[in-house]
Design a protein around this motif. Sequence first.
Motif, PDB file in Angstrom:
ATOM      1  N   ASP A 131      40.832  16.555  69.689  1.00 29.31           N
ATOM      2  CA  ASP A 131      41.693  17.141  69.009  1.00 29.31           C
ATOM      3  C   ASP A 131      43.790  17.081  69.746  1.00 29.31           C
ATOM      4  O   ASP A 131      43.484  15.862  70.583  1.00 29.31           O
ATOM      5  CB  ASP A 131      42.003  18.606  69.365  1.00 29.31           C
ATOM      6  CG  ASP A 131      40.842  19.486  68.324  1.00 29.31           C
ATOM      7  OD1 ASP A 131      41.099  19.582  66.955  1.00 29.31           O
ATOM      8  OD2 ASP A 131      40.742  20.479  68.852  1.00 29.31           O
ATOM      9  N   ILE A 132      44.242  17.416  68.556  1.00 27.71           N
ATOM     10  CA  ILE A 132      45.533  16.971  69.307  1.00 27.71           C
ATOM     11  C   ILE A 132      46.146  17.682  70.259  1.00 27.71           C
ATOM     12  O   ILE A 132      47.506  17.687  70.694  1.00 27.71           O
ATOM     13  CB  ILE A 132      46.991  16.701  67.875  1.00 27.71           C
ATOM     14  CG1 ILE A 132      46.691  18.364  66.974  1.00 27.71           C
ATOM     15  CG2 ILE A 132      46.449  15.251  66.894  1.00 27.71           C
ATOM     16  CD1 ILE A 132      47.550  18.478  65.840  1.00 27.71           C
ATOM     17  N   ASP A 140      42.921  13.818  66.648  1.00 27.14           N
ATOM     18  CA  ASP A 140      43.270  12.304  67.242  1.00 27.14           C
ATOM     19  C   ASP A 140      43.558  11.079  66.769  1.00 27.14           C
ATOM     20  O   ASP A 140      42.270  10.911  66.731  1.00 27.14           O
ATOM     21  CB  ASP A 140      42.887  13.493  68.874  1.00 27.14           C
ATOM     22  CG  ASP A 140      43.625  11.971  69.247  1.00 27.14           C
ATOM     23  OD1 ASP A 140      44.955  11.026  69.410  1.00 27.14           O
ATOM     24  OD2 ASP A 140      44.317  11.810  70.743  1.00 27.14           O
ATOM     25  N   GLN A 198      44.137   9.134  67.779  1.00 30.58           N
ATOM     26  CA  GLN A 198      44.342   7.994  68.895  1.00 30.58           C
ATOM     27  C   GLN A 198      43.106   7.705  69.333  1.00 30.58           C
ATOM     28  O   GLN A 198      42.540   7.189  70.661  1.00 30.58           O
ATOM     29  CB  GLN A 198      45.074   8.055  69.893  1.00 30.58           C
ATOM     30  CG  GLN A 198      46.773   7.636  69.505  1.00 30.58           C
ATOM     31  CD  GLN A 198      46.657   6.648  68.817  1.00 30.58           C
ATOM     32  OE1 GLN A 198      46.434   5.948  69.387  1.00 30.58           O
ATOM     33  NE2 GLN A 198      47.698   6.739  67.132  1.00 30.58           N
ATOM     34  N   SER A 199      42.039   8.859  69.509  1.00 30.39           N
ATOM     35  CA  SER A 199      40.733   9.159  69.982  1.00 30.39           C
ATOM     36  C   SER A 199      39.492   8.071  69.556  1.00 30.39           C
ATOM     37  O   SER A 199      39.200   8.242  68.548  1.00 30.39           O
ATOM     38  CB  SER A 199      40.201  10.780  69.612  1.00 30.39           C
ATOM     39  OG  SER A 199      38.661  10.974  70.033  1.00 30.39           O
TER      40      SER A 199
END
Length: 230
Positions: free
Chosen positions: A30-31, A103, A105-106
């Motif tokens: 999650d962000i 997210d 970037q995850s």
Amino acid sequence: MEINTFLEKLQSYQSPLVFNPWREYDTSCDIGAEAPVIRSANLRRYLELRQNAHYLFIAEALGYQGGHFSGIAITSERIILGNHPDVEQKSVLGEWDYRRTSDAQSPLLNNTQKLKGFNEPTDTVVWNALNRHGLASFDVILWNIFPFHPYKEGKLLTNRTPTTSELDVGIEYAKMLLELRPGMRIVAIGQKAQATLTRYGVDCMAVPHPSMGGANRFKAAVAELLGGGE
């Protein structure tokens, strides 16, 4: 029953191996802490736009590729981000501040998910069928008997079948939704949803589930139900 009251009751739920998208966020995908706030706002807006909905299409449980990140049942993040080739995001929430909660970037996300958000094929079939009949905006509410995301132990980005006790809890939220929007015709998506609703004494019609080769049967059943051909 008011929308905010309904949302507060949803937000109060906690249980092991269940992700509550309107209450919780996961640091791995999650962000951040704003994720459940965004998802709650999405659901509130979704219900506000459907004050005169005539149909409640209801499946079994929230999935990780759909409502887990969008906050809306049977609706993927890719749809609400405007990254879906077939479904227009405005048919979900109209003019709205559409924001992702996964997210990008995850490392748990693949490259397409990072770029466009999560996508659930079943959601695509359902929205396309409803849009074809002019109902997605805003005459149908999509929901699940168990409105939260049940997952397998240690694997958040998985789906599992809700237990009987979870369905016992979930059906109460479905009844609250019917108080919020009384008089809707209830349409079960799939035999499992139909059997569960019937077991709890909820009168419903049924259409085949779109998964596992059932997309065409689902489209045909929706067309028959809504009184129009393909």
